[in-house]
Structures are given as C-alpha cells and as structure tokens.
Design a protein around this motif. Structure first.
Motif, mmCIF file in Angstrom:
data_model
loop_
_atom_site.group_PDB
_atom_site.id
_atom_site.type_symbol
_atom_site.label_atom_id
_atom_site.label_comp_id
_atom_site.label_asym_id
_atom_site.label_seq_id
_atom_site.Cartn_x
_atom_site.Cartn_y
_atom_site.Cartn_z
ATOM 1 N N ALA A 65 44.633 88.732 18.116
ATOM 2 C CA ALA A 65 44.520 88.991 19.433
ATOM 3 C C ALA A 65 45.999 90.092 19.524
ATOM 4 O O ALA A 65 45.765 90.929 20.479
ATOM 5 C CB ALA A 65 44.976 87.640 20.440
ATOM 6 N N ALA A 66 46.861 89.668 18.826
ATOM 7 C CA ALA A 66 48.143 90.716 19.186
ATOM 8 C C ALA A 66 47.681 92.320 18.761
ATOM 9 O O ALA A 66 47.937 92.985 19.280
ATOM 10 C CB ALA A 66 49.185 90.045 18.397
ATOM 11 N N LEU A 67 46.855 92.248 17.504
ATOM 12 C CA LEU A 67 46.481 93.444 17.039
ATOM 13 C C LEU A 67 45.605 94.301 17.935
ATOM 14 O O LEU A 67 45.622 95.264 18.009
ATOM 15 C CB LEU A 67 46.161 93.550 15.586
ATOM 16 C CG LEU A 67 47.106 92.959 14.515
ATOM 17 C CD1 LEU A 67 46.309 92.621 13.067
ATOM 18 C CD2 LEU A 67 47.835 94.083 14.381
ATOM 19 N N CYS A 68 44.565 93.263 18.767
ATOM 20 C CA CYS A 68 44.008 93.823 19.524
ATOM 21 C C CYS A 68 44.527 94.507 20.727
ATOM 22 O O CYS A 68 44.460 95.611 21.118
ATOM 23 C CB CYS A 68 42.800 92.672 20.283
ATOM 24 S SG CYS A 68 41.472 92.377 18.880
ATOM 25 N N ASP A 69 45.564 93.861 21.395
ATOM 26 C CA ASP A 69 46.421 94.205 22.311
ATOM 27 C C ASP A 69 47.439 95.545 21.916
ATOM 28 O O ASP A 69 47.225 96.451 22.777
ATOM 29 C CB ASP A 69 47.471 93.148 22.746
ATOM 30 C CG ASP A 69 46.716 91.925 23.494
ATOM 31 O OD1 ASP A 69 45.573 92.016 24.110
ATOM 32 O OD2 ASP A 69 47.550 90.902 23.716
ATOM 33 N N ALA A 70 47.710 95.527 20.825
ATOM 34 C CA ALA A 70 48.390 96.808 20.144
ATOM 35 C C ALA A 70 47.541 97.739 20.249
ATOM 36 O O ALA A 70 47.969 99.044 20.623
ATOM 37 C CB ALA A 70 49.027 96.349 18.835
ATOM 38 N N ALA A 146 54.027 98.346 19.027
ATOM 39 C CA ALA A 146 54.824 97.463 18.185
ATOM 40 C C ALA A 146 54.983 96.218 18.793
ATOM 41 O O ALA A 146 55.160 95.044 18.258
ATOM 42 C CB ALA A 146 55.769 98.101 17.306
ATOM 43 N N GLU A 147 55.281 96.172 20.232
ATOM 44 C CA GLU A 147 55.997 95.263 20.767
ATOM 45 C C GLU A 147 54.944 93.766 20.785
ATOM 46 O O GLU A 147 55.611 92.702 20.363
ATOM 47 C CB GLU A 147 56.294 95.408 22.370
ATOM 48 C CG GLU A 147 57.011 94.176 23.006
ATOM 49 C CD GLU A 147 58.324 94.000 22.474
ATOM 50 O OE1 GLU A 147 58.788 93.135 22.334
ATOM 51 O OE2 GLU A 147 58.966 94.980 21.750
ATOM 52 N N PRO A 148 53.573 93.742 21.140
ATOM 53 C CA PRO A 148 52.804 92.810 20.642
ATOM 54 C C PRO A 148 52.860 92.295 19.463
ATOM 55 O O PRO A 148 52.852 90.780 19.050
ATOM 56 C CB PRO A 148 51.346 93.094 21.334
ATOM 57 C CG PRO A 148 51.652 94.560 21.956
ATOM 58 C CD PRO A 148 52.763 94.874 21.438
#
Length: 161
Positions: A65-70, A146-148
């Motif tokens: 999920a974090a990579l998708c957001d990024a 990079a933040e997410p």
C-alpha cells in the motif's frame, strides 16, 4: 504421579517378575511418552509459524500500500514537473520570438547591442528563476514520493522490534 514414584513402581514391577525382563530401566530413568513431547513441540512450532506468517503477510500488505501511494504521488508530481517544463519552454520561446521581432525593427548597430544586452540580462534572470522553481519541484517530487515509504518502514521496524 511424580517421576520418582513412576521410577520406583516400574523398577519394583520388573524385579518382581514383570512380563519383560529385557525392558528393565537402566540408571533409574523413567519412561517418557516421546510422541506427546514431540507432538507438543511440533504444535508450538506450527502455531509460531502461523503467527509469523500472518505478521509477514500484514507487513507485506502495508508495504505494498505504501509503494502504491508513493507511485501515485510520484506520477502526480512528475506530471506537475512536466507541465512546468512545458510552461517554461513556452515562455522562453515567446521571449525569443519577441526578441527577434525587436531585432528586425532595430535601426542601428547600437540598437542591436542594447537589445541583445537587455535580452541576455532578462534571459539570465529568467533562467535562474526557472531553474530554482524546477529545483523546488524536483525536491517536492522526491520528498513526497519517499515519505509514504519512510513512514511505512518506520512502522514496520518499530513493530518488529
């Protein structure tokens, strides 16, 4: 029944003519049910493995999920950057065409030098401002992308510790 009682009863039965004289315990070691002991260890190992698998699965889903957001943020900010580059290109092209039209209207060599000097100064200031703006956009793209990932990694590492 304690191990000592079991040991004493087993040795007494064997000495009193128990059914199998070859089954006599040596050194007074009691019989243990090995299947129960190893079965319990296997169950504990399986339950730990299932718990670890569930934690890994949840961590993997969180990182996905974090990579998708990024990636989504990166795509949006990269589009902003491309749009700004196109706007800058348009402004520079317009400025250059205006400069050429002024050169055509020049009446003397001194006018050409003055126009060229003014245009060069203006383009240098404009290019400096444009580069600064593009630099800030590039930093924004990198930071917001990079933040997410950073936040997700921090949560994962804290929960693992």
């Amino acid at each position: 029944m304690s191990d000592a009682n079991l040991n004493a009863e087993t040795n007494a039965a064997l000495q009193n003519g128990g059914t199998d004289a070859s089954a006599k315990l040596q050194f007074g070691v009691p019989f243990f049910n090995m299947q129960t002991i190893f079965g319990n260890l296997a169950e504990q190992g399986a339950s730990r493995a299932q718990a670890n698998f569930a934690q890994i699965k949840s961590t993997s889903e969180e990182m996905t999920a974090a990579l998708c957001d990024a990636c989504s943020t990166n795509a949006q900010r990269a589009a902003d950057y491309r749009t700004k580059v196109i706007e800058i290109s348009h402004a520079n092209t317009t400025s250059t065409l205006e400069f050429f039209s002024q050169l055509v209207d020049a009446r003397s060599f001194a006018d050409l030098v003055d126009l060229s000097t003014a245009h060069s100064r203006k383009m240098l200031e404009t290019a400096s401002a444009q580069n600064r703006e593009l630099w800030h956009l590039a930093q924004r793209v990198a930071t917001e992308t990079a933040e997410p990932i950073k936040q997700s990694l921090d949560r994962v590492l804290r929960s693992a510790a």
